[in-house]
Design an enzyme around this catalytic site. Structure first.
Site, PDB file in Angstrom:
ATOM      1  N   GLY A 275      25.126  39.909   4.703  1.00 38.95           N
ATOM      2  CA  GLY A 275      25.023  39.157   5.952  1.00 38.95           C
ATOM      3  C   GLY A 275      23.994  39.842   6.830  1.00 38.95           C
ATOM      4  NE  ARG A 276      25.814  45.216   9.729  1.00 38.25           N
ATOM      5  CZ  ARG A 276      26.722  45.195  10.723  1.00 38.25           C
ATOM      6  NH1 ARG A 276      26.329  45.162  11.970  1.00 38.25           N
ATOM      7  NH2 ARG A 276      28.011  45.241  10.447  1.00 38.25           N
ATOM      8  CB  CYS A 343      36.124  40.311  35.821  1.00 39.64           C
ATOM      9  SG  CYS A 343      35.194  39.202  36.869  1.00 39.64           S
TER      10      CYS A 343
END
Ligand code: LLP
Length: 419
Positions: A275-276, A343
């Protein structure tokens, strides 16, 4: 290595200035280079040419239709883990006969639909799953090819969250148990138990863990064959590491020079599931500075992209290089965190970096964000997911529109008792 580089002061993707894309698409967005994607696929295919491997791109790394399409057109098969990925694969024009289906928790519906689609094989991770596949295949009057995913108990020397080949992990089947399953294959008359699968982890930069694991698996295979097992497929998984900062991963050729000797004289169809390696350096994440702020302890560059868009830094402490989309040598350099509007204190894209003293409106590129970037993004804080754009030569097109506010509430309703 990839097709993102400066021409003068401007960062380019192939022949397109990143700034021009930002002008059209607004920020934040992911930007992919078609050329890098295909080049990386081709490098691996060439390195292993002598064994004619089936290279199944692991869609979890990047499942955008355009990305998948570019690779399918180059000849890639696909590694999927859900019906969603199967749907995307078919939408992108993939050949079902080049699709392998992995995952520890396939549901009955997933198994049913994948059999009906006629995928090449399932990578199976438990005896319970075999029982279910056998039953569903029987009902559909189909004979289904299966590889057992074994767990070789090898340390991949990578982040613990993405280490999958140790016996403590939920993945694969121990060799002894796998052997027992093979010897008991008469229990599964609708299954052709014809392959072995191994995947020991992700972002593995060393060659040794692969060699160790594959050696173990090959010894195991020979042992199985002696007992009459007929093995057609040897799936060696994915996991090849890439450069994010100063890693020195193996090149495709170095990897092949270690692995090909192990495969000499073997007649299996070899499968890889990278994949990567294919898409990691084929994509960047582009974001814009909103504000800068400083307190007694630290300086912060607040940008419009956040952990919901690119979660790797927050989740794994992952490093993505920070580059200016337009270089300005007049800016002094400072030590700062690049943070998003979400946040949470964990919402950072880069920590304690020596970066230019960016100002409001400056564009920043987070590099090597093509793998596990958009696919792991979410709507946290009700932030619409960002646009994805692909470049090919001097052209670029939006390949996924930025989500709109109505997209955020699609499928939600206010119940009658609250009206
Ligand atoms: N095959 C299987 C069975 C897998 O589980 C994976 C990745 C691959 C192939 C592809 O691995 P790759 O070649 O991309 O290393 N989200 C994490 C990575 C998770 C990897 C999950 N499995 C990250 O952002 O680093």
């Amino acid at each position: 290595m990839h097709d993102f580089c400066y021409k003068g002061k401007e960062l380019y993707c192939e022949e397109v200035a990143v700034r021009d894309v930002a002008g059209k698409v607004l920020t934040p967005f992911y930007l992919y280079s078609r050329k890098t994607l295909v080049d990386h696929y081709t490098k691996l295919a060439k390195a292993f040419k002598s064994v004619k491997p089936l290279i199944c791109f692991s869609m979890k790394a990047n499942s955008n239709l355009a990305v998948v399409r570019a690779l399918v057109k180059a000849g890639a098969g696909l590694d999927i883990v859900s019906l969603g990925e199967l749907f995307r694969a078919l939408e992108a024009g993939a050949d079902a006969k080049k699709i392998v289906y992995a995952g520890v928790g396939k549901t009955r519906k997933e198994i049913h639909d994948a059999i009906k689609t006629g995928i090449l094989l399932f990578n199976v991770e438990s005896a319970g799953e075999l029982v279910v596949i056998n039953e569903i295949a029987g009902k559909l009057k189909k004979h289904v090819q299966v590889s057992l995913r074994v767990n070789p108990d090898v340390e991949a020397k990578t982040h613990s969250y993405v280490t999958t080949g140790k016996k403590e992990s939920k993945f694969g089947i121990e060799l002894d148990t796998a052997e027992a399953i093979f010897l008991d294959k008469a229990r599964y008359p609708h299954i052709d138990l014809c392959g072995i699968h191994v995947h020991i982890g992700s972002q593995i930069t060393l060659g040794e863990p692969f060699v160790q694991a594959f050696r173990k698996v090959l010894i195991f295979l020979a042992h199985l064959e002696k007992q009459g097992a007929k093995i057609k497929f040897l799936n060696l998984g994915g996991g090849l590491g890439i450069i994010y900062s100063d890693e020195k991963p193996q090149t495709a050729d170095e990897f092949a020079s270690r692995i090909l000797p192990l495969l000499q004289g073997k007649k299996f169809q070899v499968i890889f599931e990278p994949g990567r390696f294919i898409c990691g350096n084929a994509g960047i994440f582009v974001t814009q500075v909103l504000y800068t702020k400083k307190n007694q302890a630290k300086s912060f560059v607040v940008v419009d992209g956040a952990m919901n868009d690119l979660i790797r830094p927050s989740l794994y402490g992952a490093y993505h290089e920070v580059l200016s989309v337009t270089k300005n040598e007049n800016l002094k350099r400072i030590q700062a965190d690049v943070v998003g509007p979400v946040c949470e204190t964990g919402d950072f894209l880069a920590k304690d970096r020596n970066i230019p003293d960016f100002g409001s409106g400056d564009l920043i590129a987070l590099m090597s964000a093509g793998a596990y970037g958009f696919t792991m993004s979410s709507n946290y804080n009700s932030r619409p997911r960002v646009a994805e754009v692909m470049v090919s030569g001097n052209k670029f097109e939006i390949v996924r529109k930025r989500e709109t506010l109505p997209d955020l509430v699609r499928g939600e309703t206010i119940p009658s008792f609250l009206k």
